[in-house]
Design a protein around this motif. Sequence first.
Motif, PDB file in Angstrom:
ATOM      1  N   LEU A   1       0.821  -1.212   0.000  1.00  0.00           N
ATOM      2  CA  LEU A   1       0.000   0.000   0.000  1.00  0.00           C
ATOM      3  C   LEU A   1       0.856   1.263   0.000  1.00  0.00           C
ATOM      4  O   LEU A   1       1.915   1.311   0.620  1.00  0.00           O
ATOM      5  CB  LEU A   1      -0.927   0.004   1.217  1.00  0.00           C
ATOM      6  CG  LEU A   1      -1.863  -1.202   1.339  1.00  0.00           C
ATOM      7  CD1 LEU A   1      -2.645  -1.144   2.645  1.00  0.00           C
ATOM      8  CD2 LEU A   1      -2.809  -1.264   0.141  1.00  0.00           C
ATOM      9  N   CYS A   2       0.369   2.254  -0.713  1.00  0.00           N
ATOM     10  CA  CYS A   2       1.068   3.540  -0.781  1.00  0.00           C
ATOM     11  C   CYS A   2       0.481   4.448   0.301  1.00  0.00           C
ATOM     12  O   CYS A   2      -0.251   5.393   0.014  1.00  0.00           O
ATOM     13  CB  CYS A   2       0.885   4.152  -2.179  1.00  0.00           C
ATOM     14  SG  CYS A   2       1.928   5.575  -2.500  1.00  0.00           S
ATOM     15  N   GLN A   3       0.818   4.160   1.556  1.00  0.00           N
ATOM     16  CA  GLN A   3       0.206   4.865   2.680  1.00  0.00           C
ATOM     17  C   GLN A   3       1.246   5.370   3.689  1.00  0.00           C
ATOM     18  O   GLN A   3       0.923   5.655   4.839  1.00  0.00           O
ATOM     19  CB  GLN A   3      -0.804   3.959   3.387  1.00  0.00           C
ATOM     20  CG  GLN A   3      -0.195   2.706   4.009  1.00  0.00           C
ATOM     21  CD  GLN A   3      -1.231   1.824   4.695  1.00  0.00           C
ATOM     22  OE1 GLN A   3      -2.432   1.871   4.363  1.00  0.00           O
ATOM     23  NE2 GLN A   3      -0.798   1.042   5.671  1.00  0.00           N
ATOM     24  N   GLY A   4       2.500   5.494   3.222  1.00  0.00           N
ATOM     25  CA  GLY A   4       3.530   6.032   4.096  1.00  0.00           C
ATOM     26  C   GLY A   4       3.387   7.537   4.263  1.00  0.00           C
ATOM     27  O   GLY A   4       2.644   8.210   3.536  1.00  0.00           O
TER      28      GLY A   4
ATOM     29  N   GLY B   1       4.992   5.738  -0.903  1.00  0.00           N
ATOM     30  CA  GLY B   1       5.166   4.297  -1.034  1.00  0.00           C
ATOM     31  C   GLY B   1       6.172   3.775  -0.022  1.00  0.00           C
ATOM     32  O   GLY B   1       5.819   3.253   1.031  1.00  0.00           O
ATOM     33  N   ILE B   2       7.456   3.908  -0.337  1.00  0.00           N
ATOM     34  CA  ILE B   2       8.535   3.534   0.579  1.00  0.00           C
ATOM     35  C   ILE B   2       9.423   4.753   0.758  1.00  0.00           C
ATOM     36  O   ILE B   2      10.139   5.156  -0.160  1.00  0.00           O
ATOM     37  CB  ILE B   2       9.348   2.345   0.032  1.00  0.00           C
ATOM     38  CG1 ILE B   2       8.440   1.122  -0.160  1.00  0.00           C
ATOM     39  CG2 ILE B   2      10.499   2.008   0.972  1.00  0.00           C
ATOM     40  CD1 ILE B   2       9.145  -0.076  -0.786  1.00  0.00           C
ATOM     41  N   ALA B   3       9.351   5.352   1.935  1.00  0.00           N
ATOM     42  CA  ALA B   3      10.065   6.599   2.205  1.00  0.00           C
ATOM     43  C   ALA B   3      11.556   6.344   2.365  1.00  0.00           C
ATOM     44  O   ALA B   3      11.981   5.530   3.182  1.00  0.00           O
ATOM     45  CB  ALA B   3       9.503   7.244   3.477  1.00  0.00           C
ATOM     46  N   ASN B   4      12.359   7.064   1.595  1.00  0.00           N
ATOM     47  CA  ASN B   4      13.808   6.912   1.648  1.00  0.00           C
ATOM     48  C   ASN B   4      14.489   8.215   1.257  1.00  0.00           C
ATOM     49  O   ASN B   4      13.883   9.080   0.620  1.00  0.00           O
ATOM     50  CB  ASN B   4      14.278   5.800   0.699  1.00  0.00           C
ATOM     51  CG  ASN B   4      14.500   4.483   1.415  1.00  0.00           C
ATOM     52  OD1 ASN B   4      15.144   4.442   2.465  1.00  0.00           O
ATOM     53  ND2 ASN B   4      13.954   3.405   0.875  1.00  0.00           N
ATOM     54  N   THR B   5      15.759   8.317   1.645  1.00  0.00           N
ATOM     55  CA  THR B   5      16.614   9.456   1.292  1.00  0.00           C
ATOM     56  C   THR B   5      16.195  10.754   1.981  1.00  0.00           C
ATOM     57  O   THR B   5      15.096  11.264   1.758  1.00  0.00           O
ATOM     58  CB  THR B   5      16.679   9.689  -0.232  1.00  0.00           C
ATOM     59  OG1 THR B   5      17.470   8.660  -0.826  1.00  0.00           O
ATOM     60  CG2 THR B   5      17.318  11.024  -0.582  1.00  0.00           C
TER      61      THR B   5
ATOM     62  N   ASP C   1      10.887   8.223  -3.026  1.00  0.00           N
ATOM     63  CA  ASP C   1       9.888   7.170  -2.875  1.00  0.00           C
ATOM     64  C   ASP C   1      10.397   5.979  -3.677  1.00  0.00           C
ATOM     65  O   ASP C   1      10.356   5.973  -4.907  1.00  0.00           O
ATOM     66  CB  ASP C   1       8.527   7.633  -3.395  1.00  0.00           C
ATOM     67  CG  ASP C   1       7.410   6.651  -3.063  1.00  0.00           C
ATOM     68  OD1 ASP C   1       7.706   5.451  -2.897  1.00  0.00           O
ATOM     69  OD2 ASP C   1       6.242   7.075  -2.981  1.00  0.00           O
ATOM     70  N   SER C   2      10.904   4.969  -2.962  1.00  0.00           N
ATOM     71  CA  SER C   2      11.500   3.817  -3.643  1.00  0.00           C
ATOM     72  C   SER C   2      10.480   3.045  -4.464  1.00  0.00           C
ATOM     73  O   SER C   2      10.818   2.438  -5.487  1.00  0.00           O
ATOM     74  CB  SER C   2      12.143   2.878  -2.612  1.00  0.00           C
ATOM     75  OG  SER C   2      13.097   3.572  -1.836  1.00  0.00           O
ATOM     76  N   MET C   3       9.224   3.068  -4.026  1.00  0.00           N
ATOM     77  CA  MET C   3       8.191   2.332  -4.748  1.00  0.00           C
ATOM     78  C   MET C   3       7.987   2.899  -6.151  1.00  0.00           C
ATOM     79  O   MET C   3       7.670   2.174  -7.100  1.00  0.00           O
ATOM     80  CB  MET C   3       6.879   2.363  -3.953  1.00  0.00           C
ATOM     81  CG  MET C   3       5.806   1.423  -4.462  1.00  0.00           C
ATOM     82  SD  MET C   3       4.328   1.415  -3.406  1.00  0.00           S
ATOM     83  CE  MET C   3       4.912   0.480  -1.987  1.00  0.00           C
ATOM     84  N   LYS C   4       8.203   4.206  -6.294  1.00  0.00           N
ATOM     85  CA  LYS C   4       8.034   4.865  -7.588  1.00  0.00           C
ATOM     86  C   LYS C   4       9.359   5.058  -8.323  1.00  0.00           C
ATOM     87  O   LYS C   4       9.371   5.523  -9.472  1.00  0.00           O
ATOM     88  CB  LYS C   4       7.337   6.218  -7.394  1.00  0.00           C
ATOM     89  CG  LYS C   4       5.918   6.084  -6.837  1.00  0.00           C
ATOM     90  CD  LYS C   4       5.267   7.441  -6.661  1.00  0.00           C
ATOM     91  CE  LYS C   4       3.839   7.294  -6.132  1.00  0.00           C
ATOM     92  NZ  LYS C   4       3.174   8.597  -5.921  1.00  0.00           N
TER      93      LYS C   4
END
Length: 288
Positions: free
Chosen positions: A122-125, A144-148, A162-165
């Motif tokens: 899920l994109c709920q971060g 999606g996946i919060a990074n950086t 957003d690693s997911m994107k």
Amino acid sequence: MTFKTISSQRHQLAEGPYWCAETARLFWVDIPMQQVWCWDSLTGEHQHWLMPEKVSAVFATNKKDVLLVVLATRVAVFDCQTHRLETLCTLDDDLPSNRGNDAKVAPDGSLWVGTMDDNEVLCQGRLWRITADGQKQCLLDNVGIANTFAWDESRGCMYFADSMKGQIHKFPYPGFQDVRGAAAFAQTPEGSGPDGSAMDDEGALWNAQWDGQRIVRYLPDGSEGAVLKLPFARPTSCAFGGPEGKTLFITSASVGLEDQLAEQPLAGQVVALEVEQRGAPSRPFQLI
């Protein structure tokens, strides 16, 4: 390139390298193993502490032997001597499948924390800004996946991915606003994603790319200044440190690579590489 092994421990998911210049120690975490690790560069000794839940980031503080840790459900203060853990604030209380992920201390001293769906579906971060008194402000949702997390004050910007994107965006700072509708600062190749990053003193962003087997040095205009090929497929993050600030510490993962570990013996380990550029120093968190 010559890689120095900092920790030969085969971590499942080593993340969040943090260099403490005051003590000449490197800290990092193993998220699923719920461990905080420390390497003393002066003695070569390692030690680690077990957390009660997944832990995704660790920071030195202004208090001796006291760390700030980002756990799955909260941000907490950890005393390395007594092992006492005190909650500074909770994270996504209304989203029980979310957990904390990447985080960094911003130039103004606040802690910026990204969260994500632990199932990576899920994109709920969210992106949170947390102050020393535990007050929190949600800056972004639907992540999606919060990074950086990296700031370039001289150019009035900060980087968040957003690693997911597969995207890294450049946001205005300190006047932060959502710019995700605009073109991305960088897009990783298909099959790979942007993970953790570090900033050098020339304003270039060094980004570890999951399943890309590389770290890319992005110049301020978004072009690729250099590409470091790595001996493992899943680098997770990097940080500058060492006595001259020119040592690049790199964390990596072995999770999901069980059939490839013979070809990637360093997967899951923490390594270091000497580079020409000097990195921006890590910031400790100032506790009240």
